[in-house]
Design an enzyme around this catalytic site. Structure first.
Site, mmCIF file in Angstrom:
data_model
loop_
_atom_site.group_PDB
_atom_site.id
_atom_site.type_symbol
_atom_site.label_atom_id
_atom_site.label_comp_id
_atom_site.label_asym_id
_atom_site.label_seq_id
_atom_site.Cartn_x
_atom_site.Cartn_y
_atom_site.Cartn_z
ATOM 1 N N ARG A 199 0.826 -1.189 -0.064
ATOM 2 C CA ARG A 199 -0.072 -0.008 0.020
ATOM 3 C C ARG A 199 0.770 1.216 0.011
ATOM 4 O O ARG A 199 0.752 2.079 -0.557
ATOM 5 C CB ARG A 199 -0.855 -0.067 1.276
ATOM 6 C CG ARG A 199 -2.348 -0.885 0.930
ATOM 7 C CD ARG A 199 -1.938 -2.217 0.550
ATOM 8 N NE ARG A 199 -3.225 -2.967 0.332
ATOM 9 C CZ ARG A 199 -3.608 -3.932 1.320
ATOM 10 N NH1 ARG A 199 -2.851 -3.957 2.419
ATOM 11 N NH2 ARG A 199 -4.819 -4.527 1.273
ATOM 12 N N ASP B 262 0.337 -6.514 -3.702
ATOM 13 C CA ASP B 262 -1.043 -6.194 -3.307
ATOM 14 C C ASP B 262 -1.606 -5.480 -4.388
ATOM 15 O O ASP B 262 -0.873 -5.116 -5.573
ATOM 16 C CB ASP B 262 -1.193 -5.431 -2.144
ATOM 17 C CG ASP B 262 -2.431 -5.822 -1.299
ATOM 18 O OD1 ASP B 262 -3.531 -5.679 -2.036
ATOM 19 O OD2 ASP B 262 -2.446 -6.473 -0.118
ATOM 20 N N HIS C 174 -5.657 -10.225 -4.719
ATOM 21 C CA HIS C 174 -4.950 -8.956 -4.227
ATOM 22 C C HIS C 174 -3.926 -9.115 -5.218
ATOM 23 O O HIS C 174 -2.756 -8.736 -4.946
ATOM 24 C CB HIS C 174 -4.152 -9.297 -2.715
ATOM 25 C CG HIS C 174 -5.256 -8.817 -1.610
ATOM 26 N ND1 HIS C 174 -5.263 -7.812 -1.240
ATOM 27 C CD2 HIS C 174 -6.001 -9.832 -0.821
ATOM 28 C CE1 HIS C 174 -6.325 -7.740 -0.089
ATOM 29 N NE2 HIS C 174 -6.473 -8.994 -0.011
ATOM 30 N N GLU D 149 -8.978 -12.844 1.294
ATOM 31 C CA GLU D 149 -9.887 -11.980 0.324
ATOM 32 C C GLU D 149 -9.947 -12.128 -1.067
ATOM 33 O O GLU D 149 -9.233 -11.025 -1.757
ATOM 34 C CB GLU D 149 -9.381 -10.561 0.927
ATOM 35 C CG GLU D 149 -9.798 -10.453 2.269
ATOM 36 C CD GLU D 149 -9.170 -8.884 3.009
ATOM 37 O OE1 GLU D 149 -9.848 -8.559 3.863
ATOM 38 O OE2 GLU D 149 -8.288 -8.616 2.272
ATOM 39 N N TRP E 258 -0.249 -3.308 8.612
ATOM 40 C CA TRP E 258 -1.078 -2.838 7.403
ATOM 41 C C TRP E 258 -0.756 -1.602 7.168
ATOM 42 O O TRP E 258 -1.023 -0.717 8.000
ATOM 43 C CB TRP E 258 -2.571 -3.422 7.578
ATOM 44 C CG TRP E 258 -2.709 -4.872 7.576
ATOM 45 C CD1 TRP E 258 -3.336 -5.512 8.647
ATOM 46 C CD2 TRP E 258 -1.994 -5.865 6.518
ATOM 47 N NE1 TRP E 258 -3.108 -6.942 8.545
ATOM 48 C CE2 TRP E 258 -2.464 -6.950 7.122
ATOM 49 C CE3 TRP E 258 -1.753 -5.659 5.287
ATOM 50 C CZ2 TRP E 258 -2.331 -8.298 6.473
ATOM 51 C CZ3 TRP E 258 -1.475 -6.889 4.561
ATOM 52 C CH2 TRP E 258 -1.985 -8.196 5.202
ATOM 53 N N GLU F 110 -2.524 0.657 4.617
ATOM 54 C CA GLU F 110 -3.152 1.625 3.970
ATOM 55 C C GLU F 110 -3.035 2.899 4.174
ATOM 56 O O GLU F 110 -3.215 3.746 3.255
ATOM 57 C CB GLU F 110 -4.805 1.156 4.132
ATOM 58 C CG GLU F 110 -5.176 -0.086 3.413
ATOM 59 C CD GLU F 110 -4.919 -1.556 4.151
ATOM 60 O OE1 GLU F 110 -4.105 -1.590 5.205
ATOM 61 O OE2 GLU F 110 -5.693 -2.305 3.877
#
Ligand code: ACM
Length: 563
Positions: A174, A203, A273, A340, A494, A496
């Protein structure tokens, strides 16, 4: 073993939980056994000390680390004969002792005597290295400049880890932080006895690792044209973001980690992803669905792009993973993601449906499991094992996969029952990208956090320091004979909303310290009041290296990035 046996009669013994503060020592994670003479004055660590270590490279690591932490530059000699009456830090890293801590490949014994002699015993380099981290934390510096004095408490420590996987996940898919940030993280991990960097390098929003055979993965996949504007996720900022590690940089980081007893485990996300990879090589996706147009994603969240189950896709993945295996020679595991992965594209793809029929698979979940098993078979042929997120059980769990549990603990129970190893990273206790609390969060879009503004009446997702500290990785009800299948735990950072490394440090600290104690210390040694007493010294160490962290009132120690 009873440490009392090791002690001269006058030493007070401080063991494990609930120890009085005076007998405690300022070390995180708390060692398994501490015997401290709380009445003895600290012994001075001075320039007359000499490091004696047969492993010259390890001796230099000792000297360098002590210099960084104390300002003292001590000479290193290979044998005690050269010490000539000077106080010695004697490091034996090939001890044949049968003491359970010393015999453990990551364990050690450390004794500081009243006459200033320091003795380290370990059976392997990692244990000796961890003894040094303990010693570096024990060394207290009083005063400034020439008047500064470095002292050590008179203490005996026997120590080894509870878990063999003590991990930190760094997500650079990210946001790309770059080699200096990774090395800074590795330094910190080493000081707190983490041994695994789970490096999330691919990703939807970016592919961060040079692959020689597929140059577009970084030429195209490492760059996005825009990102969400801090503070307003619906507004594109129009600013290109990107970056990637060259293979030389990766090799350098892996070597840097190795020197610090850390294994780097790369993650290549499969089958979902994968927008950035498919933006670079669209042919490996589900080209037969309406509106197929992969791009490096400019917003966060789960995306539909997923690899197609084509032979050319598997050839591509095998080639990529072969280069990954060569770049990470120390890593017994390759993380293949698995989380996911929406099934919408496979549902819509006539080709994916044909693969399901031809292979007698039940549905798209069966296809995911079939997909992952093919990748696993290849990695096994290269001598590696796979780790995957807990979705890898969808459609059937491979008996040889290690499951990284991030959602419900029921997945851990299922995997343990089936005989698989698990690494515990449930988001409820391990996702340090969540804010610690809403109160005290800076009113600044740079400090935006995932999970704060949630739709409807859903409460914010928070992870306070004490909740990390109280995390128990072994699921309740695990039969004692199966506890060893819980190979460890991990804090997940993570990325983001971590716009740069200064921002990332705000989320790392101090929760990283709490996870260090969960991963290393015996359960009985964990003690929240004691941890709180030892925390200020750890925060002072962060000040010394000008790191950002969350102060107890929520304020950042360094509100904005260094220029
Ligand atoms: C995950 O947080 N998607 C593993």
């Amino acid at each position: 073993m009873n440490p009392k046996k090791l002690l001269p009669g006058a030493l007070a013994c401080c063991l494990l939980s609930g120890a009085p503060a005076a007998a405690d020592i300022n070390v995180i994670p708390r060692p398994a056994q501490i015997a401290r003479d709380a009445d003895a004055a600290g012994v001075a660590l001075g320039a007359s000390h000499i490091i004696v270590c047969a492993d010259a490279a390890l001796g230099r690591v000792y000297a360098d680390t002590l210099f960084e932490r104390t300002g003292l530059r001590l000479p290193v000699h290979p044998a005690a004969a050269t010490a000539a009456g000077r106080p010695v830090i004697a490091v034996d890293c090939a001890s044949l002792s049968t003491d359970s801590h010393v015999a453990h490949p990551e364990g050690y014994a450390l004794a500081v005597a009243a006459d200033g002699a320091v003795r380290v015993e370990a059976s392997a380099r990692a244990g000796a290295f961890y003894a040094l981290q303990t010693l570096a934390q024990l060394a207290a510096r009083d005063g400034d400049g020439d008047a500064a004095r470095v002292t050590l408490p008179v203490v005996r420590i026997h120590d080894s880890p509870r878990f063999r996987w003590r991990g930190v996940l760094l997500d650079e898919g990210r946001h790309f932080f770059g080699p200096a940030a990774v090395k800074r993280l590795l330094d910190s991990m080493a000081l707190y006895k983490f041994n695994t960097l789970h490096w999330h390098l691919t990703d939807d929003q970016g592919w961060r690792m040079e692959i020689k055979k597929y140059p577009r993965l970084t030429q195209t996949g490492a760059w996005r044209v825009s990102s969400p504007t801090p503070g307003n996720r619906d507004l594109p900022d129009g600013v290109p973001h990107g970056g990637y590690y060259t293979q030389d940089e990766i090799r350098e980081i892996v070597a840097y980690a190795r020197q610090r007893a850390i294994t780097v485990i790369p993650e290549v996300e499969i089958p979902g992803h994968s927008s950035a990879a498919l933006a670079a090589y669209p042919g490996y996706g589900n080209t037969d669905i309406p509106g197929y147009a992969p791009a490096v994603q400019t917003t966060m969240g789960v995306k539909p792009y997923i690899y197609a189950p084509k032979e050319e896709t598997f050839r591509f993945l095998r080639d990529v993973l072969d280069e990954v295996c060569a770049l990470f020679p120390d890593s017994p595991y390759i993380h293949i993601g698995g989380d996911e992965a929406p099934k919408t594209q496979w549902k819509a793809s006539p080709f994916a449906q044909k693969v399901i029929r031809e292979n007698d698979l039940k549905d798209e979940f069966g296809l995911q499991s079939w997909f992952i098993r093919r990748v696993e078979k290849h990695l096994n042929s290269r001598g590696r094992r796979i780790v995957g997120w807990d979705e890898i059980q969808e459609g059937g769990l491979s008996p040889t996969a290690t499951m990284m549990v991030w959602r419900d603990w029921k997945w851990a129970r299922l995997a343990i029952e089936k005989g698989n190893d698990v690494v515990m990273t449930p988001h409820s206790h391990c996702y340090i990208d969540y804010a610690e609390s809403v109160e005290g969060l800076p009113d600044d879009p740079y400090y935006e956090h995932i999970g704060i503004k949630r739709s409807g009446n859903r409460p914010p997702r928070l992870l306070p320091l004490e909740k990390v500290y109280q995390f128990e990785p072994i699921p309740e009800g695990t039969p004692p004979e199966r506890e060893k299948q819980v190979i460890g735990c991990q804090a997940n950072l993570w990325g983001e909303y971590l716009f740069d490394w200064n921002r990332a440090e705000y989320n790392l600290y101090p929760r990283l310290f709490a996870m260090a104690e969960v991963a290393w210390s015996p359960k009985a040694a964990r003690d929240w009041p004691s941890f709180q007493e030892r925390l200020p010294a750890a925060l002072r160490r962060l000040d010394q290296i000008q790191a950002n962290y969350r102060r107890p009132d929520g304020a950042p120690a360094r509100p904005r990035a260094r220029e």
